[in-house]
Design a protein around this motif. Sequence first.
Motif, PDB file in Angstrom:
ATOM      1  N   ALA A  24     -41.065 -19.991  -7.510  1.00 61.16           N
ATOM      2  CA  ALA A  24     -40.754 -18.704  -6.882  1.00 61.16           C
ATOM      3  C   ALA A  24     -39.261 -18.715  -6.586  1.00 61.16           C
ATOM      4  O   ALA A  24     -38.781 -19.559  -5.826  1.00 61.16           O
ATOM      5  N   GLU A  25     -38.533 -17.791  -7.198  1.00 68.44           N
ATOM      6  CA  GLU A  25     -37.074 -17.844  -7.173  1.00 68.44           C
ATOM      7  C   GLU A  25     -36.467 -16.905  -6.137  1.00 68.44           C
ATOM      8  O   GLU A  25     -37.085 -15.909  -5.745  1.00 68.44           O
ATOM      9  N   PRO A  26     -35.237 -17.187  -5.715  1.00 70.32           N
ATOM     10  CA  PRO A  26     -34.548 -16.316  -4.764  1.00 70.32           C
ATOM     11  C   PRO A  26     -34.270 -14.930  -5.356  1.00 70.32           C
ATOM     12  O   PRO A  26     -34.151 -14.775  -6.575  1.00 70.32           O
ATOM     13  N   GLY A  27     -34.179 -13.954  -4.475  1.00 70.92           N
ATOM     14  CA  GLY A  27     -33.802 -12.622  -4.894  1.00 70.92           C
ATOM     15  C   GLY A  27     -34.911 -11.785  -5.472  1.00 70.92           C
ATOM     16  O   GLY A  27     -34.650 -10.706  -6.020  1.00 70.92           O
ATOM     17  N   ARG A  28     -36.148 -12.237  -5.356  1.00 66.03           N
ATOM     18  CA  ARG A  28     -37.260 -11.446  -5.870  1.00 66.03           C
ATOM     19  C   ARG A  28     -38.509 -11.692  -5.036  1.00 66.03           C
ATOM     20  O   ARG A  28     -38.641 -12.721  -4.366  1.00 66.03           O
ATOM     21  N   PRO A 146     -34.556 -17.869   7.736  1.00 70.95           N
ATOM     22  CA  PRO A 146     -34.725 -18.756   6.580  1.00 70.95           C
ATOM     23  C   PRO A 146     -34.484 -18.045   5.251  1.00 70.95           C
ATOM     24  O   PRO A 146     -34.532 -16.809   5.171  1.00 70.95           O
ATOM     25  N   GLN A 147     -34.273 -18.837   4.219  1.00 69.63           N
ATOM     26  CA  GLN A 147     -34.099 -18.300   2.874  1.00 69.63           C
ATOM     27  C   GLN A 147     -35.428 -18.180   2.126  1.00 69.63           C
ATOM     28  O   GLN A 147     -35.472 -17.584   1.048  1.00 69.63           O
ATOM     29  N   VAL A 148     -36.496 -18.714   2.686  1.00 62.35           N
ATOM     30  CA  VAL A 148     -37.815 -18.659   2.048  1.00 62.35           C
ATOM     31  C   VAL A 148     -38.819 -18.054   3.019  1.00 62.35           C
ATOM     32  O   VAL A 148     -38.900 -18.465   4.182  1.00 62.35           O
ATOM     33  N   GLY A 177     -31.381 -11.752  -1.059  1.00 60.11           N
ATOM     34  CA  GLY A 177     -31.271 -13.009  -1.787  1.00 60.11           C
ATOM     35  C   GLY A 177     -32.285 -14.056  -1.387  1.00 60.11           C
ATOM     36  O   GLY A 177     -32.217 -15.201  -1.849  1.00 60.11           O
ATOM     37  N   ARG A 178     -33.252 -13.688  -0.548  1.00 57.40           N
ATOM     38  CA  ARG A 178     -34.255 -14.656  -0.109  1.00 57.40           C
ATOM     39  C   ARG A 178     -35.388 -14.770  -1.143  1.00 57.40           C
ATOM     40  O   ARG A 178     -35.614 -13.874  -1.951  1.00 57.40           O
ATOM     41  N   MET A 187     -54.088  -4.443  -5.314  1.00 54.85           N
ATOM     42  CA  MET A 187     -53.333  -4.419  -6.554  1.00 54.85           C
ATOM     43  C   MET A 187     -52.307  -3.286  -6.582  1.00 54.85           C
ATOM     44  O   MET A 187     -51.183  -3.457  -7.061  1.00 54.85           O
ATOM     45  N   SER A 188     -52.681  -2.128  -6.073  1.00 51.76           N
ATOM     46  CA  SER A 188     -51.746  -1.005  -6.098  1.00 51.76           C
ATOM     47  C   SER A 188     -50.517  -1.317  -5.261  1.00 51.76           C
ATOM     48  O   SER A 188     -49.391  -0.947  -5.613  1.00 51.76           O
ATOM     49  N   GLU A 189     -50.716  -2.008  -4.149  1.00 51.97           N
ATOM     50  CA  GLU A 189     -49.596  -2.371  -3.295  1.00 51.97           C
ATOM     51  C   GLU A 189     -48.744  -3.456  -3.943  1.00 51.97           C
ATOM     52  O   GLU A 189     -47.516  -3.414  -3.901  1.00 51.97           O
ATOM     53  N   MET A 190     -49.383  -4.435  -4.558  1.00 51.21           N
ATOM     54  CA  MET A 190     -48.638  -5.501  -5.230  1.00 51.21           C
ATOM     55  C   MET A 190     -47.785  -4.931  -6.360  1.00 51.21           C
ATOM     56  O   MET A 190     -46.657  -5.374  -6.593  1.00 51.21           O
ATOM     57  N   ALA A 191     -48.318  -3.917  -7.057  1.00 47.79           N
ATOM     58  CA  ALA A 191     -47.574  -3.308  -8.159  1.00 47.79           C
ATOM     59  C   ALA A 191     -46.282  -2.667  -7.670  1.00 47.79           C
ATOM     60  O   ALA A 191     -45.298  -2.595  -8.413  1.00 47.79           O
ATOM     61  N   GLN A 192     -46.264  -2.193  -6.417  1.00 45.26           N
ATOM     62  CA  GLN A 192     -45.075  -1.554  -5.865  1.00 45.26           C
ATOM     63  C   GLN A 192     -44.154  -2.532  -5.141  1.00 45.26           C
ATOM     64  O   GLN A 192     -43.027  -2.178  -4.800  1.00 45.26           O
ATOM     65  N   THR A 193     -44.636  -3.750  -4.906  1.00 40.54           N
ATOM     66  CA  THR A 193     -43.880  -4.703  -4.098  1.00 40.54           C
ATOM     67  C   THR A 193     -43.287  -5.840  -4.918  1.00 40.54           C
ATOM     68  O   THR A 193     -42.131  -6.212  -4.742  1.00 40.54           O
ATOM     69  N   ALA A 194     -44.082  -6.403  -5.829  1.00 35.86           N
ATOM     70  CA  ALA A 194     -43.684  -7.637  -6.508  1.00 35.86           C
ATOM     71  C   ALA A 194     -42.773  -7.377  -7.708  1.00 35.86           C
ATOM     72  O   ALA A 194     -42.900  -6.372  -8.406  1.00 35.86           O
ATOM     73  N   ASP A 195     -41.850  -8.309  -7.925  1.00 37.19           N
ATOM     74  CA  ASP A 195     -41.020  -8.325  -9.128  1.00 37.19           C
ATOM     75  C   ASP A 195     -41.609  -9.262 -10.179  1.00 37.19           C
ATOM     76  O   ASP A 195     -41.393  -9.074 -11.376  1.00 37.19           O
TER      77      ASP A 195
END
Length: 304
Positions: A24-28, A146-148, A177-178, A187-195
């Motif tokens: 899981a990377e920073p900024g997304r 925190p950054q995470v 940048g966290r 699922m509908s919410e994840m589709a609008q939230t996750a990169d």
Amino acid sequence: MITAENLTKRFGGHTAFDDISFTAEPGRVTGFLGPNGAGKSTTMRMIMGLDRPTSGRTTVNGRPFTEHTDPLRQAGALLDAQAAHPGRTATDHLRLLAASNALPQRRVPEVMALTGITDVAQRRIGSFSLGMTQRLGIAATMLGDPQVLIFDEPVNGLDPEGVHWVRGFARARAAEGRTVFLSSHLMSEMAQTADHIIVLGKGRVLADAPIRYFLRAADEHVTRVRVSDPSVLTSLIAADGVTITRTAKDTLEVVGVPAHLVARAAALENLELHELTPISASLEEAYLALTGDATEYRSDQAAA
């Protein structure tokens, strides 16, 4: 950053997951999905050092979380919003966490303002609504700046306003940048939230990709076509692997042929197209298609 390297967890004779790896990377915002029992919560507990893997390891910002001497400055996690003592006030709860982690007390009013709970600062937690309890838990994750950030089902049971707020909060923190790592069954919410999406099922990683690629891979080139002569168009595009369903007198649903090829076939025979609509898969449809064989508990019949 969060990493899981060759992670395996067994409970007696049951293997929850076997040799999984992801980052899981920073900024997304990274969405963590999977059927019940897939091991999402267990994985999050391992990241925070609350459970031990049978083999493999997890790291937060390059080191196992338990090796950090300033844990709340490295990562904030909301794994159980009900863990706060109901007899304490919100202020006392946050002050205690700050003091136990050598964090400045000025952070308490700052994170309360950030999460919108300043007005209930002196109320006992046991009187809080679910939404306020979730906000308090999220405030606690931000005490060390925190950054995470790790959230396990942060929108469960929330009203639409609360869901909208959590979505905006997660995206705003990623924009700073966290690393934001969250699970959800909406699922509908994840589709609008996750990169980015990571999907667990049957003990393995089923998908690990940006959400746009995840949806593209699930899209079977479904096209709704309204045409002057459906029978002629059907004969033109019929082939192995193509499914054509007549849904109305002049309407076809075509699976397996891209929309531009459907249009080309109609043009070659001078057929009149009244509608040509590509139908992309939703995140829910893509998820169900991917995890259909990985669901451990299911009903034998569809609900009435």
